[in-house]
Design a protein around this motif. Sequence first.
Motif, PDB file in Angstrom:
ATOM      1  N   ASN A  38      86.234  19.572  52.060  1.00  0.00           N
ATOM      2  CA  ASN A  38      85.842  19.655  53.469  1.00  0.00           C
ATOM      3  C   ASN A  38      86.418  20.945  54.079  1.00  0.00           C
ATOM      4  OD1 ASN A  38      85.902  19.334  56.330  1.00  0.00           O
ATOM      5  ND2 ASN A  38      85.813  17.104  56.126  1.00  0.00           N
TER       6      ASN A  38
ATOM      7  N   GLY B 102      85.586  21.767  57.304  1.00  0.00           N
ATOM      8  CA  GLY B 102      85.457  21.601  58.747  1.00  0.00           C
ATOM      9  C   GLY B 102      84.213  22.260  59.302  1.00  0.00           C
ATOM     10  N   GLU B 103      84.337  22.856  60.475  1.00  0.00           N
ATOM     11  CA  GLU B 103      83.151  23.437  61.113  1.00  0.00           C
ATOM     12  C   GLU B 103      82.883  24.859  60.634  1.00  0.00           C
ATOM     13  OE1 GLU B 103      83.117  22.763  65.318  1.00  0.00           O
ATOM     14  OE2 GLU B 103      83.204  20.590  65.031  1.00  0.00           O
TER      15      GLU B 103
ATOM     16  N   THR C 133      79.493  19.567  59.681  1.00  0.00           N
ATOM     17  CA  THR C 133      80.721  19.768  58.923  1.00  0.00           C
ATOM     18  C   THR C 133      80.313  20.348  57.574  1.00  0.00           C
ATOM     19  OG1 THR C 133      81.829  17.949  60.039  1.00  0.00           O
ATOM     20  CG2 THR C 133      82.721  18.599  57.897  1.00  0.00           C
TER      21      THR C 133
END
Length: 495
Positions: A274, A276-277, A299
């Motif tokens: 991951n 994030g943005e 995401t």
Amino acid sequence: MGRRDALLAIDQGTTSSRAIVFALDGTILALAREPLPQIYPAPGEVEHDPEAIWSGTLKVARAALAEAEAKGARVAAIGITNQRETALLWDRASGRPLGNAIVWQDRRTAQICARLKADGAEAMVAERTGLVLDPYFSATKFAWLLDRTEGARARAEAGELAAGTVDSFLVWRLTGGRRHVTDATNASRTSLYDIAANAWDSELARLFRVPAAVLPEVLDSAAFFGETQAEHFGRPLPILGVAGDQQAATIGEACIARGDVKATYGTGAFLVLNTGEEIVRSTRRLLSTIAWRLEGRTTYALEGSIFVAGAAIQWLRDELGALRDAAESEALAAGLASNAGVYLVPAFAGLGAPHWDPHARGTVVGLTRGSGRAALARAALEAVAYQSAELLAAMAADGVAPRSLRVDGGMVVNGWLCQFLADILAMPVERPAIVETTAFGAAALAGLEAGLFASLQDIAARWRLERRFAPGLDAAERERLLAGWSDAVARAKGR
Ligand code: ADP
């Protein structure tokens, strides 16, 4: 037992279609599975019969629903997760497919990709899609399907044909042809989707020769995808979640914060981090992809895969007859004090990230007269850990360094492997109580849209640790093993 809310996950995978009904705490109330036949028309080509995908999926969904409802469950909604990139083309009026589905592993469009690369398209494709230019992704498969049938291109331009990945085809069929939709994670694997703009890209459509008129509408991963026709399950049920299998597993593993990473160890292995943005652009040729899109907010993730993981264990069992069953690998590996310098590089189909060498081939190094089947079994398991270490190192080099790894998939019942992973990665490895993380991720998305879960955090709170493997190898020994692996990889590489 009183009636309790439940969610139906449809997991349409490469080798099987499965349906699982989950209670909201993640407990499995019912599970049904149907194998999916593989069609190999020529070397490097893999197809599925769309009718087999459909009938198998319907059968398991009905079976799981019936079993769960007999136990007093009340299924509120459906979530779908699917083998990614596999491409289908069908007639909007009749619903009939134009040929078989071209499966993600299929290499028949390698020439098309080579030509596009020679034309210098790779940088633009990577920039827009986050992907490498490769037959793996759907775009060239759609184009191949359109070229194969006489008149299909004209019909496509006229809006008479629909294209889609497996999720899209299943929603179409389940809704009686009323909905031609997909979710952002599946769209991000086609090579036609701009992951920053979050939209189909007309330049990519032109480049890959896929008319925009055939593409589905792209929705959030939790959204109203449609309502099933009453005839399928005795009553209409809303489809409220869709995500590709690795993205669904990322949610199922509760990897919801930047830096969280999961690895699914099955036939192959997939690591998803991951980010994030932020779209992290890899300098190591990892893929940048959409982890999920919720309420219009995206995401992102970095993804790396290992082509051969459990498949090496299958090879030892089926081709060499060195194992009675996959589980035997654990005791054999544990029975040796060390690898004694034996390394197996299972580059049966070349090497993926970070090497990207299609010409590499399987190699065993370090054999002595005393090396036996235990050495090979241990080497096959160790190879999974070394390749994971390479991918996590690439992720760290790209700027997002994880602190622990969450694991799932058929291989992680092997405790020796999990411990060796922790040792080689020098980080804790966490094995969840619910190993059906992919299906649970799909159910969770549907539950989110149904209002049964409040948020991703609420979903993540249902993740339960079964066992944590702490790293226990000293740094010098770890370095020595990784150096031995690098040496073996150098020998496996093509020239
Ligand atoms: P997929 O979903 O990719 O078909 P699974 O997640 O079901 O695969 O995992 C199956 C793989 O796991 C097989 O390749 C098998 O060899 C391997 N496997 C199963 N049990 C073990 C074990 N105890 N130790 C090592 N590998 C195992």
